[in-house]
Design a protein around this motif. Sequence first.
Motif, PDB file in Angstrom:
ATOM      1  N   HIS A  37      38.032   8.633  99.088  1.00 15.48           N
ATOM      2  CA  HIS A  37      38.470   8.584  97.775  1.00 15.48           C
ATOM      3  C   HIS A  37      40.177   8.733  97.860  1.00 15.48           C
ATOM      4  N   ASP A  39      43.935   9.531  96.464  1.00 18.18           N
ATOM      5  CA  ASP A  39      44.800  10.445  95.490  1.00 18.18           C
ATOM      6  C   ASP A  39      45.772   9.693  95.482  1.00 18.18           C
ATOM      7  N   HIS A  70      41.676   8.282  92.912  1.00 22.58           N
ATOM      8  CA  HIS A  70      41.613   8.924  91.621  1.00 22.58           C
ATOM      9  C   HIS A  70      43.357   8.927  91.514  1.00 22.58           C
ATOM     10  N   MET A  72      46.469  10.272  89.587  1.00 17.53           N
ATOM     11  CA  MET A  72      47.428  11.722  89.159  1.00 17.53           C
ATOM     12  C   MET A  72      48.704  11.189  89.498  1.00 17.53           C
ATOM     13  N   ASP A 179      36.370  17.622  92.438  1.00 22.51           N
ATOM     14  CA  ASP A 179      37.123  17.647  93.773  1.00 22.51           C
ATOM     15  C   ASP A 179      38.326  18.917  93.976  1.00 22.51           C
TER      16      ASP A 179
HETATM   17 ZN    ZN Z   1      41.256  14.041  94.413  1.00 20.17          ZN
END
Ligand code: ZN
Length: 228
Positions: A37, A39, A70, A72, A179
């Motif tokens: 994963h 970020d 992911h 953001m 998450d």
């Molecule tokens: Zn995340």
Amino acid sequence: MPIELPDAPRINPSILAADFVNMQAELARIASADFAHVDVMDNHFVPNLTFGPQMVERIQATSPIPLDVHLMITDPDRWAPGYAEIGAASVTFHLEAAAEPVALARRLRGIGARAGVAIKPETPGESLYDILDEFDQILVMTVEPGFGGQGFRSDTMPKLRALVQEAARRGSDVWFQVDGGISDRTIAEAAEAGADTFVAGSAVYGADDVEAAVTRLRDLARAASLDE
Ligand code: ZN
Ligand code: DX5
């Protein structure tokens, strides 16, 4: 080349909790997990900054397991397709940040990535009901996005349960990811609510034996989902 998809429960360690200057070794430590994963934070959508496409491209080339990215970030409509083009297995953007979430999901799928959409703790799940089919995975954030090591928010579980029920009602096979604050203590609660994919940063990289931590989380999630 399409990857073979791992069965649930899936454990996706978050490399946010890894040592960034030893990334190759840190990726090797999670080889037994399902996805790495990643970020991506832009210090705008969230008040923290991590890495961008160049770094993620190197992580993709180095990782023994596929990437679950992911985002953001603000303006995912512009930036998300680039992560799919790098070869990430899945690219998840925030519903709160996207101008055209359905068009963006279709572009990601068109490039060959799994399309994911994430919602923050305060964002209602109902906003996704009518567009569930456009996605391969839904990420229900169990902390406010931005930082690792925060406490799991049980108050997000009713929303997850309702989304899982709605997906079942519509015959959708979308994955449900959680998450934030996932650990030995909290993973069962999320699995009971219907999550099938679990992101864990500090619980994995903070363990002495990373591989054992992944196995334990997977076993706990499996036991909890069998109980349901
Ligand atoms: Zn995340
Ligand atoms: C938080 C990130 C998470 C974070 C989770 O905004 O999206 O992926 O790495 O970290 P833990 O598992 O430590 O809560």
